[in-house]
Design a protein around this motif. Structure first.
Motif, PDB file in Angstrom:
ATOM      1  N   ILE A  35      -4.455  -6.201   4.507  1.00 31.73           N
ATOM      2  CA  ILE A  35      -5.365  -5.563   3.557  1.00 31.73           C
ATOM      3  C   ILE A  35      -6.761  -5.611   4.152  1.00 31.73           C
ATOM      4  N   VAL A  36      -7.432  -4.457   4.159  1.00 33.86           N
ATOM      5  CA  VAL A  36      -8.802  -4.355   4.677  1.00 33.86           C
ATOM      6  C   VAL A  36      -9.675  -3.741   3.599  1.00 33.86           C
ATOM      7  N   ASP A  37     -10.818  -4.366   3.345  1.00 35.68           N
ATOM      8  CA  ASP A  37     -11.777  -3.796   2.394  1.00 35.68           C
ATOM      9  C   ASP A  37     -13.183  -3.948   2.946  1.00 35.68           C
ATOM     10  N   ASN A  38     -13.822  -2.802   3.182  1.00 34.82           N
ATOM     11  CA  ASN A  38     -15.212  -2.779   3.617  1.00 34.82           C
ATOM     12  C   ASN A  38     -15.492  -3.770   4.747  1.00 34.82           C
ATOM     13  N   GLY A  39     -14.631  -3.752   5.763  1.00 37.37           N
ATOM     14  CA  GLY A  39     -14.848  -4.555   6.952  1.00 37.37           C
ATOM     15  C   GLY A  39     -14.349  -5.981   6.881  1.00 37.37           C
ATOM     16  N   HIS A  40     -13.636  -6.332   5.824  1.00 37.21           N
ATOM     17  CA  HIS A  40     -13.056  -7.668   5.692  1.00 37.21           C
ATOM     18  C   HIS A  40     -11.539  -7.539   5.612  1.00 37.21           C
ATOM     19  N   GLY A  41     -10.825  -8.524   6.189  1.00 34.46           N
ATOM     20  CA  GLY A  41      -9.376  -8.384   6.292  1.00 34.46           C
ATOM     21  C   GLY A  41      -8.602  -9.632   5.922  1.00 34.46           C
ATOM     22  N   ALA A  42      -7.405  -9.407   5.410  1.00 38.02           N
ATOM     23  CA  ALA A  42      -6.484 -10.501   5.079  1.00 38.02           C
ATOM     24  C   ALA A  42      -5.084 -10.111   5.527  1.00 38.02           C
ATOM     25  N   LEU A  43      -4.376 -11.049   6.138  1.00 36.28           N
ATOM     26  CA  LEU A  43      -2.962 -10.882   6.445  1.00 36.28           C
ATOM     27  C   LEU A  43      -2.147 -11.640   5.415  1.00 36.28           C
ATOM     28  N   ILE A  44      -1.120 -10.985   4.892  1.00 31.54           N
ATOM     29  CA  ILE A  44      -0.208 -11.624   3.953  1.00 31.54           C
ATOM     30  C   ILE A  44       1.099 -11.907   4.674  1.00 31.54           C
ATOM     31  N   ASP A  45       1.523 -13.175   4.649  1.00 31.35           N
ATOM     32  CA  ASP A  45       2.799 -13.606   5.224  1.00 31.35           C
ATOM     33  C   ASP A  45       2.997 -13.047   6.644  1.00 31.35           C
ATOM     34  N   PRO A  46       2.159 -13.500   7.599  1.00 29.53           N
ATOM     35  CA  PRO A  46       2.186 -12.917   8.940  1.00 29.53           C
ATOM     36  C   PRO A  46       3.416 -13.241   9.767  1.00 29.53           C
ATOM     37  N   GLY A  47       4.233 -14.211   9.320  1.00 30.16           N
ATOM     38  CA  GLY A  47       5.490 -14.462  10.017  1.00 30.16           C
ATOM     39  C   GLY A  47       5.394 -15.555  11.064  1.00 30.16           C
ATOM     40  N   GLY A  48       6.411 -15.589  11.920  1.00 31.15           N
ATOM     41  CA  GLY A  48       6.509 -16.618  12.939  1.00 31.15           C
ATOM     42  C   GLY A  48       6.200 -16.096  14.324  1.00 31.15           C
ATOM     43  N   ASN A  49       6.651 -16.818  15.334  1.00 32.00           N
ATOM     44  CA  ASN A  49       6.379 -16.430  16.715  1.00 32.00           C
ATOM     45  C   ASN A  49       7.034 -15.112  17.096  1.00 32.00           C
ATOM     46  N   MET A  50       8.126 -14.747  16.403  1.00 36.34           N
ATOM     47  CA  MET A  50       8.795 -13.480  16.703  1.00 36.34           C
ATOM     48  C   MET A  50       7.900 -12.283  16.401  1.00 36.34           C
ATOM     49  N   THR A  51       7.011 -12.433  15.409  1.00 35.04           N
ATOM     50  CA  THR A  51       6.201 -11.296  14.974  1.00 35.04           C
ATOM     51  C   THR A  51       4.774 -11.335  15.495  1.00 35.04           C
ATOM     52  N   TYR A  52       4.332 -12.467  16.021  1.00 31.68           N
ATOM     53  CA  TYR A  52       2.908 -12.621  16.310  1.00 31.68           C
ATOM     54  C   TYR A  52       2.374 -11.578  17.281  1.00 31.68           C
ATOM     55  N   ASN A  53       2.971 -11.454  18.458  1.00 31.04           N
ATOM     56  CA  ASN A  53       2.431 -10.531  19.470  1.00 31.04           C
ATOM     57  C   ASN A  53       2.435  -9.090  18.981  1.00 31.04           C
ATOM     58  N   GLY A  54       3.532  -8.680  18.355  1.00 30.29           N
ATOM     59  CA  GLY A  54       3.618  -7.308  17.862  1.00 30.29           C
ATOM     60  C   GLY A  54       2.610  -7.033  16.766  1.00 30.29           C
TER      61      GLY A  54
END
Length: 257
Positions: A35-54
């Motif tokens: 989620i991005v709002d006016n230049g600020h961002g939040a990641l929800i449930d970003p996952g584990g090492n399998m998902t990080y690089n992608g």
């Protein structure tokens, strides 16, 4: 593939659903959200090492990872937050999670890396400022974690529902909203009857959500429910579903032969 859930020019919600290699059946498909709002961002449930690089690469087109305000974690499972140490190294973000899990998150991190950066969400939930908007951490206790939150975005009217509403489908099916609810039940029922603790808790949750203005329920696994009609079909189904301890008997608690 990044999927745009909402975009009004200032407020953006993105979903990433194909970062887990589920081709061998060894790992469950999982969705990550930005989620991005006016230049600020939040990641929800970003996952584990399998998902990080992608995820790191994919989100560059929409937001600079180093500028993240928050990691929002529904609970402390590996598919939710096992990559948290890497996000902490590459940004100054805070990690928001149930107060029950604050002292467990550092076990994913290098020594000292989490100091002062993991904040507990009280059981009643809270509103988190993001740019000119707020994200609401909504109580979802025992669905399935004892310390569990969902995240509601009042601008997009999306409820990011964690494991509630999850379906076990391949990643190439996860980007398509549910269109035929009855035929979709087969991909949800086994998961919900085992992972949700009881019908009582589900009914409390349904009562809460019916008092909210929700246009979309987007779970952390599988397909989303888009539009009030489909949202209500899901609420009606889960409200009546026996699950968890409702289905347990003494036969489930016997010493193996």
């Amino acid at each position: 593939m990044a999927i745009e859930l909402f975009n009004n020019g200032k407020h953006l919600c993105m979903m990433f659903d194909d970062l887990v290699d589920d081709s061998t059946g060894e790992a469950v498909q999982a969705n990550q959200f930005l989620i991005v709002d006016n230049g600020h961002g939040a990641l929800i449930d970003p996952g584990g090492n399998m998902t990080y690089n992608g995820l790191l690469m994919a989100m560059h087109s929409f937001f600079a990872p180093k500028n993240l305000d928050y990691i929002l974690a529904s609970h402390a499972d590996p598919d939710i937050i096992a990559s948290v140490n890497k996000w902490m190294i590459h940004s100054e973000c805070k990690v928001m999670i149930s107060k029950l899990w604050v002292r467990f998150v550092p076990h994913f991190c290098s020594v000292g890396n989490a100091v002062g950066r993991v904040e507990g969400i009280p059981d009643a939930g809270m509103s988190l400022p993001l740019g000119q908007a707020v994200i609401k951490a909504v109580p979802a206790h025992f669905m399935h974690s004892e310390g569990n939150f969902q995240f509601y975005d009042p601008v997009s009217k999306i409820l990011f529902s964690g494991d509630m509403g999850a379906s076990l489908v391949p990643h190439d099916a996860a980007d398509v909203p549910v269109e035929d609810f009855r035929s979709h039940i087969q991909y949800m029922e086994g998961f919900h009857t085992r992972y949700m603790i009881s019908n009582k808790i589900c009914r409390y949750w349904v009562n809460m959500v019916r008092g909210m203005d929700v246009e979309m329920i987007v779970p952390q696994h599988g397909r989303m429910f888009k539009g009030k009609k489909m949202v209500n079909e899901f609420l009606n189904w889960i409200e009546a579903l026996p699950c968890g301890i409702d289905n347990m008997t003494q036969d489930h608690y016997r010493v193996p032969a």
